[in-house]
Design a protein around this motif. Structure first.
Motif: not given
Length: 330
Positions: A28, A30, A167, A245-246, A248-250, A252-253, A313
């Motif tokens: 990850n 982030h 995940t 929250s991570m 969810e972000q992962l 999406r990514d 990023d």
């Protein structure tokens, strides 16, 4: 030693001092924001904090866990806890598994994922990465538990490396301490480095029946995990808002990366943290990316392909897309 991702010094030696975009690990990008470390963590011998094991058991859903200096420590130690055995390692897979079982007098063979079911009754130990590294292949939990029962009935082990399991659903860690036949075991490895982006901590956990955990702890010796690593990991494992929250972000990514590759004709599979595809021109793709300062994971042998992790990023996403566009035009 087997080759691994994250070897940027090799990239610099071969291609020079680029502003490297490292997509070679699947970690990850982030990472969890480590809290300040108490001063005595650097001073005291690192006794294992019981709160760390409790937090890990809650996070991973396991009844019992042992903290180790990265799952690599367990991967190296487990082959030394058995007499000579017939060992099957799923293929392709994290190379350290096969490497260490082979080094310690076991009859080791690598078996493709679609042939594992036929191999269960012809081995004493089966080792599976689930989800698989590098392909993302996944064996359902119920299937793994059936295999574990068949192996345990004759004193065998099923070792499930869930390093990339944070995940996805389907962990078998909750079943690791149930009443397996004497000598039999379901052993589950979990990593703090991948999902939390904290590979530098060198911290992981092993779930297994108590007698085996006691043997492993004795082999690894005292003070196996540093005090600072324990403090950071305890904070990360207890921070449920960050974890939610991570995830969810992962998600999406990961979907974004798969869609980006598809836009340039690459059909990939994987997890929220990486994508993989069988690439007939694997060396040429790796060279193409390296020339543009992008380091990807090349698999040149039996599993001939490429694994890509997530850019950190928007600038990284743009660099990757530009390189893919040029590759598609070549």
């Amino acid at each position: 030693m087997p080759e691994h991702g994250g070897n940027l010094r090799d990239a610099m030696r071969r291609y020079g001092e680029h502003d490297w975009l490292d997509l070679s690990t699947g970690i990850n990008p982030h990472w969890y924001p480590a809290p300040p470390i108490a001063g005595n963590a650097w001073h005291r011998l690192p006794e294992t904090d019981p709160a760390l094991a409790q937090a890990a058991q809650a996070f991973y859903g396991a009844p019992r866990m042992l903290a180790v200096a990265g799952t690599q420590a367990a991967i190296q130690a487990l082959p030394r806890l058995r007499p000579a055995s017939r060992v099957v390692v799923s293929s392709p897979s994290y190379a350290e598994h096969a490497h260490h079982w082979q080094q310690h007098g076991h009859a080791m063979r690598e078996v493709p994922y679609d042939e594992l079911a036929a191999a269960v009754d012809h081995c004493d130990v089966m080792v599976i990465c689930n989800p698989n590294n590098p392909t993302g292949a996944h064996v359902p939990a119920q299937q793994l538990l059936q295999w574990a029962e068949r192996l345990a009935a004759r004193g065998g082990w099923l070792v499930v490396d869930e390093a990339f399991g944070d995940t996805v659903a389907g962990s078998v860690a909750a079943q690791s301490d149930r009443g397996w036949a004497e000598g039999g075991a379901l052993i589950v490895l979990r990593s703090v480095g991948k999902f939390f982006g904290l590979a530098g901590l060198r911290l992981g956990f092993v779930a297994a029946p108590l007698p085996l955990l006691q043997q492993l702890e004795a082999m690894l010796g005292p003070w196996a995990v540093s005090g600072p690593a324990q403090q950071v990991a305890l904070a990360a494992l207890c921070d449920t808002p960050w974890q939610g929250s991570m995830r969810e972000q992962l998600a999406r990514d990961g979907a974004r990366l798969q869609a980006l590759l598809a836009r340039y004709g690459i059909a990939s599979s994987g997890t929220a943290l990486f994508q993989w595809w069988a690439e007939p021109r694997a060396e040429a793709f790796h060279e193409h990316m390296a020339q543009r300062g992008i380091w990807v994971r090349l698999f040149p042998r039996a599993a001939r392909g490429i694994r890509l992790g997530l850019p950190p990023d928007e600038a990284g996403w743009r660099r990757l897309e530009q390189a893919l566009q040029l590759w598609s035009q070549a």
